[in-house]
Design an enzyme around this catalytic site. Structure first.
Site, PDB file in Angstrom:
ATOM      1  NE  ARG A   1      -3.563   0.496   2.601  1.00  0.00           N
ATOM      2  CZ  ARG A   1      -3.622   1.265   3.688  1.00  0.00           C
ATOM      3  NH1 ARG A   1      -3.023   0.912   4.792  1.00  0.00           N
ATOM      4  NH2 ARG A   1      -4.304   2.385   3.682  1.00  0.00           N
TER       5      ARG A   1
ATOM      6  CE  LYS B   1       1.799  -5.034   6.467  1.00  0.00           C
ATOM      7  NZ  LYS B   1       1.514  -3.727   5.891  1.00  0.00           N
TER       8      LYS B   1
ATOM      9  NE  ARG C   1       2.986   5.451  14.290  1.00  0.00           N
ATOM     10  CZ  ARG C   1       3.473   6.141  15.323  1.00  0.00           C
ATOM     11  NH1 ARG C   1       3.300   5.719  16.555  1.00  0.00           N
ATOM     12  NH2 ARG C   1       4.105   7.282  15.126  1.00  0.00           N
TER      13      ARG C   1
HETATM   14  C1  BTN Z   1       0.827  -3.821   2.375  1.00  0.00           C
HETATM   15  O1  BTN Z   1       0.737  -4.214   3.529  1.00  0.00           O
HETATM   16  O2  BTN Z   1       1.365  -2.748   2.108  1.00  0.00           O
HETATM   17  C2  BTN Z   1       0.254  -4.669   1.267  1.00  0.00           C
HETATM   18  C3  BTN Z   1       1.175  -5.780   0.869  1.00  0.00           C
HETATM   19  C4  BTN Z   1       0.568  -6.678  -0.197  1.00  0.00           C
HETATM   20  C5  BTN Z   1       1.535  -7.703  -0.713  1.00  0.00           C
HETATM   21  C6  BTN Z   1       0.884  -8.693  -1.642  1.00  0.00           C
HETATM   22  S1  BTN Z   1       1.954 -10.050  -2.022  1.00  0.00           S
HETATM   23  C7  BTN Z   1       0.886 -10.585  -3.277  1.00  0.00           C
HETATM   24  C8  BTN Z   1       0.366  -9.355  -3.970  1.00  0.00           C
HETATM   25  N1  BTN Z   1       1.240  -8.929  -5.038  1.00  0.00           N
HETATM   26  C9  BTN Z   1       1.802  -7.752  -4.783  1.00  0.00           C
HETATM   27  O3  BTN Z   1       2.613  -7.159  -5.511  1.00  0.00           O
HETATM   28  N2  BTN Z   1       1.373  -7.274  -3.600  1.00  0.00           N
HETATM   29  C10 BTN Z   1       0.421  -8.168  -2.980  1.00  0.00           C
END
Ligand code: BTN
Length: 326
Positions: A121, A186, A322
């Site tokens: 994100r 996390k 948070r």
């Molecule tokens: C976050 O917490 O910022 C979101 C992370 C999301 C990661 C997943 S892994 C599978 C999918 N492909 C990606 O490029 N991102 C999501």
């Protein structure tokens, strides 16, 4: 990592040594090609023991994903999904978004053994490791307009938490909007990318990354406190079982969402919310922040907070929360 390196990895075992010559014969390549492939595997944090005259053995068991095993674990939900396991891809979300344009139906699921350009994100990257993470994306189509899809990211977090509970993984909860956390760190991240207009129909590519067993070196290179499933459990966890459990819960929650929207899931989500009734720090997209108390969740998935006696709804992709420092 090249296809040969994946092929070599599939021939290696934790239980017995296999010689470089045997590997070369099985795969029809030279000994030096095998040595090169083993270096590529080792560069991905996979520890390999080597002994002269005996060959190579994995230092730890490594479970590579197989579609048949995921199907077996999924049982009667398997027919709802079209699962494809890829050796290596930059990002399962990016690839699924590209493929979605060609009219793929709901239920297409891409799983990557090695994801090299994982996206998170707010423009962040997502780090994962071969054999020690789960990185996968699911395509789902909805009749609702884009505005109603806020709840989809929340229900995805809930699917991960439910799956962890069914496998006996303790202390796991959700943190708005869609982090899965344990012991304040996390454990999994979720990236939802939607297409469509306000009135619908719409489609979502929903990506999940789970830290299953991350090497120390990778953990310390990540710029936020993280935890992996392995440190919450004393026994090893099967990535097949965990992935299948998430997919099973996800399909069930998506069906509920389709029937009645996020309102049907809200109470359960709140029961898993680690910040419920807690003082929080809200950080906005422009970098400013303010203190509030998390009091609930609206039926469209917006976070309900209390600030100086007023109730405010937060619903922007740019916002993160948070716990406030006590
Ligand atoms: C976050 O917490 O910022 C979101 C992370 C999301 C990661 C997943 S892994 C599978 C999918 N492909 C990606 O490029 N991102 C999501």
């Amino acid at each position: 990592m090249r296809a040969l390196a994946f092929a070599v990895l599939r021939e290696l075992s934790h239980e017995r040594f296999v010689s470089g010559q045997a590997l070369g014969e099985r795969l029809g390549v030279s000994r030096s090609a095998i040595s090169q492939a083993l270096k590529e595997v080792a560069a991905q944090h996979v520890r390999i023991f080597s002994l002269s005259r005996r060959g190579y053995r994995l230092a730890e068991p490594l479970e590579l994903l197989e579609v048949e095993n995921i199907h077996r674990e999924l049982g009667d939900r398997a027919h709802r999904l079209d699962i494809e396991v890829l050796d290596e891809v930059a990002s399962t979300n990016t690839l699924l978004l590209q493929r979605m344009a060609h009219g793929l139906p709901s239920g297409k699921c891409l799983v990557a053994e090695l994801q090299t350009g994982g996206r998170g994100r707010r423009g962040r990257s997502w780090q994962s490791v071969l054999g020690g993470s789960l990185t996968f994306s699911l395509l789902w189509r909805f009749d609702r307009g884009a505005a109603a899809l806020g709840g989809v990211s929340l229900l995805t977090g809930l699917a991960v938490v439910r799956a962890m509970h069914t496998l006996g993984i303790p202390d796991v909860g959700v943190k708005w909007p869609n982090d899965v956390v344990a012991r304040g760190k996390k454990l999994a991240g979720i990236l939802i990318e939607t297409q469509g207009d306000m009135l619908g129909p719409t489609a979502a590519v929903m990506g999940v990354g789970i830290n299953v067993r991350l090497p120390e070196a990778l953990q310390s290179a990540i710029d936020q406190p993280i935890i992996d499933v392995q440190s919450l459990l004393l026994r090893p966890v099967s990535r097949h079982a965990l992935l299948a459990a998430v997919l099973r819960e996800w399909v069930g929650l998506l069906d509920r969402f389709t029937q009645g929207g996020f309102a049907l899931i809200r109470e359960e989500w709140l029961a898993c919310n680690v910040l419920q009734h807690q003082p929080i720090l809200v950080r906005q997209g422009d970098g400013t922040s303010f203190e509030a108390v998390a009091v609930g969740i609206a039926s469209d998935g917006a976070l309900m907070v209390e600030v100086e006696g007023r109730t405010v709804l937060l619903n922007s992709a740019e916002i993160s929360v948070r716990p406030a420092e006590s």
